[in-house]
Scaffold this motif. Sequence first.
Motif: not given
Lengths: 696, 282
Positions: A187-188, A299-301, A303-304, A308-309, A313, B102-108
């Motif tokens: 995504f990033h 999370a595979d991210q 930042a949050d 929202l994440i 959860y 908005k997938l960039e804001e979540h954990d998918l």
Amino acid sequence: MEFLLEIMTEEMPYAHVKLAHDQLINLFRQELTEARIKIKELRTSGTCRRLVVVADIEEKQSDREDIILGPPKKVAFTEDNKFTNAAFGFARAHNISVEDLEIISTPKGDYLGFKKKEEGQPAKKILPEVIPRVLSSLSFPKMMRWNEGMGRFSRPVKNLMALLDGEPLQFAYLDWPVRPFTFGHRFHSPLQLTVKSWKEYIDALRKNKVIVEPEERRRIILEGAKKLLEPYGAQLYPDDELLERLVNDVEHPFVILGSFPEKYLALPIEIISTVLREGQKLFSVTRQGKQLPLFVGVADQIADPKFLIRQGYERVLKARLEDALFFWEQDLKVPLKERVDQLARIVFQEKLGTYLEKTERLKKLVVFLGQQLGEKEILKTSLQAAELCKTDLLTEMVREFPSLQGKVGGLYCRVQNYPPSVAKAIYEHYQPQSLDEPSPSSLEGAILALADKIDSLVGAIGLGAEISGSGDPLGLRRYAHGICKIILDHRLRLSLTKLIRKSIHLYGEKLCLNEKETVEACLGFFTQRLRFIYEKNGFRYDLINASLQTGIDDIYLSFLRLKALEELKSSPAFEPFVLMVRRVNNILRGQPVFKFNEQLLKEKAEKELQAAFEIVKENALPLIQQGEFSKAQKIVFKLQSPLNNFFDKVLVMVEDRKLRQNRLALLHNIRDFLFKIADFSQIVLAGEKENQKGKA
Amino acid sequence: MALQDLIMNLQQFWAKQGCYLAQSYDVEVGAGTMTPDTFFRVLGKRPWRVAYVQPSRRPTDGRYGENPHRVQKHFQFQVIIKPSPLDIQDIYLDSLRACGIKLEEHDLRFDEDDWESPTIGAWGVGWQVMLDGLEITQFTYFQQAGGLDLFPIPVEITYGLERLEMFLEGKDSIYDLDWSKDVSYRDLRWLEEKEFSEYNFKAADIERLQTAFLLYQKEAQQLIDRRLLLPAYDCCLKLSHLFNLLDSRGAISVTERVKLIAEIRHLVNQIARLFVSLEGED
């Protein structure tokens, strides 16, 4: 030279990734060695979306010289030393002139021939052949196909990139895409990235939100969790398996801390942590061993910022905890005792009957075990635990979370005010699930666990279950390992054969094999499993044989025997003693058993031997009974000198039949006695290893 | 965005991907996978693209309308594409974006979850797609159906519509969802859940269900013998649903379970084999 291979795939299962890493190492080592390319370093890395191999290898194959032999010298030359037709023919066949041939000496004589030198090819030329071979050899427990391609893999392969010192390697495998670049985070940064080295690869991916090295992801997770939990003075509830899965599952770990309403703390930590782990792969959080209404997720991210994440959860978790609390409250309305009769409704095994029948058998087995072990005061506890131990299979909680069987029963017992020892025995009775897990800590738990496992094992083997296969579909190995481990951990002295027989009898007419067959199959299986356990603990194979050959009826005794051998193997008396025992065995080989008559002893040396043997026996036997093998062995070493003396001074195979048979009988008695300690004939002395290994 | 908007978004998205928009099948099924638009079309070599909403019944999941997450009937949005496109994961992610996520804001995450259905002799490998810890989709590359190896490989994407909508609306109870601006999920479904739970767990007559099972079993076999494969398959769907009802009535022992599943699978496998061999004759 630096070799870098990246296999990008769709998300691979954790177990497959682990397998792939092992296989990649082995396959590349094997293929490169066969291709005569030296490996200085070879390792793997990656995530669930990329398998990475990085190696430091020689830039070309080592040169090779082959000796090609032609006709023997005698055939190659005429008597006046000219080349024969055979020599010309050989030269022609290899497309060289006879002048280039030379005489080559071999152990079989002199031959005409030549040395063929082959210069090593550059790795750049060899790797494009090696990589497809490695790719086609990778295998997984479940392989899939996709699209219309011919390839099979764990998950669809998206991209192959191979670099040698930064230069893309040209190769092809099936219709899989080979490209000189890789991709960043889904995504990033789904960009194409071109790199020239392993270092550039890691850096470029890091910039594009992929942490390639599992070690680093693990550190980020653990340090991130620590930092978030510090203000609470709290820790993660340790769960290595979950940690490893999460390390695998994300390309860029971002640790989140969330919470749930305090009312769910009414649930025990075992249940909360299972809900967290099994539904959403979350860690529980504790402070001084107490569950807090918090969780840690990964999370595979990157930042949050809007939380929202975290909120997502939390919402899902709350629903799941609500379910669990509902089950907990509903289940507790029925005392476990009242559930016993309903065990008739669930089948343990089609041919072996219901869980109610199993419960009846378990009750008898724990009584039997208690008597065998001389533990009468725990009889009441054991009986009650056996009666209730399977009732949790009828609860909603276990139906929802089958991995909690046993534990749920123990927890419900505690709340319903059964004696703590009963609750504990039930809680622990599925333990240990593997050799790395602890045995039940209480004796009552150990006895119930033994009863449960032997009943399942004997039932399956008695129905003729396959025990030699590679997998363990019925969990038979797990049962056998569990039984051995419990006996060893609790130092239990009991007869395995009697236990197996008891279990067979309790099955009545249900088993297919007869008693003798079942006992033999079980003992054979236990011998095999015990060997595995001993080997896993690093004991020498010949010492293991020396112990196992004397029988495994008393498993703990077999272990003590092995331990004593291990302790004594480097004692100076050991090797001469083993040689002496062999001498005794050799002389007895093929001889029938004769009756010993002390009156017939004639020579001084044989009388002395008999006297020494009597003393040694008297002193050593009680020690053997107690399992003090090391002490017993030290006494037995004292036979060395009278035996030496005996063989020096006395002729065993004398003409006089009575004398001869009596001497053999004396040696026979000694051999039988020594067998109570170990089968010394199995022991391999230094320098004999290779020869003997085949026989063991 | 209401549930019907979600459905329309997905339909529009997959129609643009070349999918034909099927209507829900009119026999009770446990999952969208079981309808003829999936079962028959994944067999054989012909390419296929379809998308449809399928009400799916799982009698044992009934909770009398009292549990905010579990229902004995839910709605799946089913997509089948054969052969599976090489970039299907990306296409799928675009479908989520098309629903406003908005997938960039979540954990998918694509989380390992292989799928199998013993009753129709089918299995595949793939994932459950988790969005902030919530399972929103089952994503499967079919490998076998009706006991036959499949080729080309179809991909199946099954969205749990209620789950996805709960995520989009940020609601904690399924019954609070908006089906449309004016009609809630509660308005449409609560009574149905309550009554069917009563039926599934208590009122269904076991003996009559057992009789019906035997009747449909015979009917399926005689239809197979006449090569009427589509009607025979409908009978198998009936059998599967009757099995589920008997199960929720607690009328199936462990041994019977294995036996009954094997019987249904036997019929389904015959149908699949004949279908493939007849297709070859076209």
